[in-house]
Design a protein around this motif. Structure first.
Motif, PDB file in Angstrom:
ATOM      1  N   GLY A 242       0.787  -1.221   0.000  1.00  0.00           N
ATOM      2  CA  GLY A 242       0.000   0.000   0.000  1.00  0.00           C
ATOM      3  C   GLY A 242       0.818   1.269   0.000  1.00  0.00           C
ATOM      4  N   ALA A 243       2.104   1.174   0.294  1.00  0.00           N
ATOM      5  CA  ALA A 243       2.968   2.354   0.286  1.00  0.00           C
ATOM      6  C   ALA A 243       3.295   2.749  -1.148  1.00  0.00           C
ATOM      7  N   THR A 244       3.432   4.028  -1.385  1.00  0.00           N
ATOM      8  CA  THR A 244       3.801   4.504  -2.721  1.00  0.00           C
ATOM      9  C   THR A 244       5.274   4.905  -2.803  1.00  0.00           C
ATOM     10  N   SER A 245       5.947   4.999  -1.657  1.00  0.00           N
ATOM     11  CA  SER A 245       7.377   5.315  -1.652  1.00  0.00           C
ATOM     12  C   SER A 245       8.092   4.421  -0.653  1.00  0.00           C
ATOM     13  N   ALA A 246       9.382   4.205  -0.884  1.00  0.00           N
ATOM     14  CA  ALA A 246      10.204   3.340  -0.031  1.00  0.00           C
ATOM     15  C   ALA A 246      11.567   3.987   0.149  1.00  0.00           C
ATOM     16  N   VAL A 247      12.336   3.511   1.134  1.00  0.00           N
ATOM     17  CA  VAL A 247      13.678   4.064   1.341  1.00  0.00           C
ATOM     18  C   VAL A 247      14.496   3.854   0.076  1.00  0.00           C
ATOM     19  N   ALA A 248      15.316   4.843  -0.232  1.00  0.00           N
ATOM     20  CA  ALA A 248      16.100   4.807  -1.465  1.00  0.00           C
ATOM     21  C   ALA A 248      17.051   3.613  -1.492  1.00  0.00           C
TER      22      ALA A 248
END
Length: 421
Positions: A242-248
């Protein structure tokens, strides 16, 4: 065509070629970021927003720096000149300068197809006063005539080139070209990868990207999109569904004995590199030190443009010594219909299956069926066969001997994958 590996290739090193900024897959044109002169050397760092190194930092000899300065001033006046008339010739010439550009046409305004090193042997098919038309690795290129000679370079005393042998020359690294597809999604991209080019009769003309997982200082404090279209993740993992961003780039786990995962993936990558080179594969190394400033998207995009497959090395965070497996593409229709996943997911899974098969043949313990579905940033942005291979977990042995066995298994998997292509 596959050639039998000679004994010399086993101990052979490799030659690194400078392909920064516009590297393309084999047989395609290579354009170089920072190769501003016909001598191929990057411009000085002083006022360069791209962060390219100065002559002193690159360790360039004074004569090369002088050539660079002279050529840089002249280039502004020759772009767009009428193409010269070439006299047809058929002769062998040798590159006389360090890191000399090979261009798509007889103009300093044309794209750089490759960078040759001093002593490279070329077939010259056309000659004009300023330019020579040459054949290089199956490509027709143009080189400034003043940087070639018909005199073969002298071999250093005590050095020989045996059949299947390979030399070594470190020139520069591959940075992220902002014009590459998906490059704009990267947030950490000040570092560079390196391409090692196998030489000798065993060379296959296939480039394998070896990505030592983690190892980007500050990477866990920056976030990038999970998918290029901005849609949310479809599975859990380090970042939840469900997340749209993650740690680089995550920092990775710590083994039961206190060793950081990033150190083990780096040691593993170096072992795999040597085995791949000895087998005739070119190797794109994403990381060769404790810290490379390339996030997961930058690593993936560089691999997309400079390699034929992408293998990211990891160990899982569980503590059961469960064995090796690969992260397969989730069987979720919305994800498998999203580009570039749609066009490549079957290739990703086939690469993973080949690697697990190779590991199994080397006697490596395999977890369950050998795969686990996972929505990864790497997979979401990959346009070449690409896989995250988990080689064990926190409780797994990571001694030198074990890493050597894992590297042998991965090489067997790579051979299986490309043999079936």
């Amino acid at each position: 065509m596959r050639r039998k590996k000679t004994a010399a290739a086993v101990w052979a090193a490799a030659v690194i070629v400078m392909v920064a900024g516009g590297c393309q897959k084999k047989y395609e044109a290579i354009d170089l970021r920072g190769a501003e002169t016909e001598a191929g050397a990057p411009a000085a760092r002083g006022t360069d927003a791209g962060g390219r190194l100065s002559n002193e930092e690159e360790g360039l000899p004074q004569e090369t720096a002088a050539i660079q300065a002279e050529t840089s001033m002249r280039e502004q006046n020759v772009v767009g000149d009428t193409a010269p008339e070439f006299k047809a010739v058929d002769e062998t010439v040798y590159v006389s300068g360090d890191s000399v550009n090979l261009r798509a046409s007889a103009s300093t305004g044309s794209s750089v197809m490759a960078v040759s090193k001093k002593g490279d042997k070329l077939r010259r098919t056309g000659y004009a006063k300023e330019w020579s038309r040459v054949e290089y690795e199956g490509m027709t290129c143009y080189i400034a005539s003043r940087y070639v000679t018909d005199s073969a370079p002298q071999q250093p005393e005590g050095q020989s080139q045996e059949a299947g042998g390979q030399g070594a020359s470190d020139q520069s690294g591959i940075g992220l070209d902002p014009s590459w597809k998906y490059a704009e999604f990267s947030k950490i991209n000040g570092g560079s990868a390196k391409l090692y080019k196998a030489e000798g009769s065993s060379r296959k003309g296939i480039t394998v990207c070896v990505n030592a997982g983690h190892g980007t200082s500050g990477g866990s404090g920056v976030k990038t999109l999970c998918h290029p279209d901005g849609t949310p993740k479809v599975t859990g993992g380090t970042t939840g569904a469900g997340a749209t961003s993650a740690v680089a780039v995550s920092g990775g786990m710590t083994f039961s004995d206190g060793t950081a995962e990033a150190k083990v993936t780096l040691a593993m990558a170096k072992k795999l590199k040597e085995k791949l080179l000895a087998a005739g594969y070119d190797v794109l190394m994403i990381r060769e030190s404790d810290d490379v400033q390339l996030d997961n998207i930058a690593r993936t995009v560089i691999a997309n443009n400079c390699a034929d497959c992408h293998i990211a090395l990891h160990w899982d965070s569980t503590t059961s010594n469960k064995g090796a497996f690969y992260m397969s593409v989730p069987n979720v229709s919305s994800y498998r219909n999203m580009e570039p996943v749609k066009s490549n997911w079957e290739k990703h899974n086939r690469l993973g299956e080949s690697l697990v098969s190779g590991l199994r043949s080397a006697g490596v313990k395999i977890f369950s069926g050998g795969s686990m579905e996972m929505d990864l940033t790497q997979t979401s942005f990959s346009t070449i066969p690409s896989i995250d291979i988990e080689l064990g977990d926190k409780a797994s042995d990571h001694s030198d001997g074990t890493l050597d066995t894992l590297a042998a298994g991965l090489l067997a998997g790579v051979n299986q994958f490309f043999g079936a292509q």
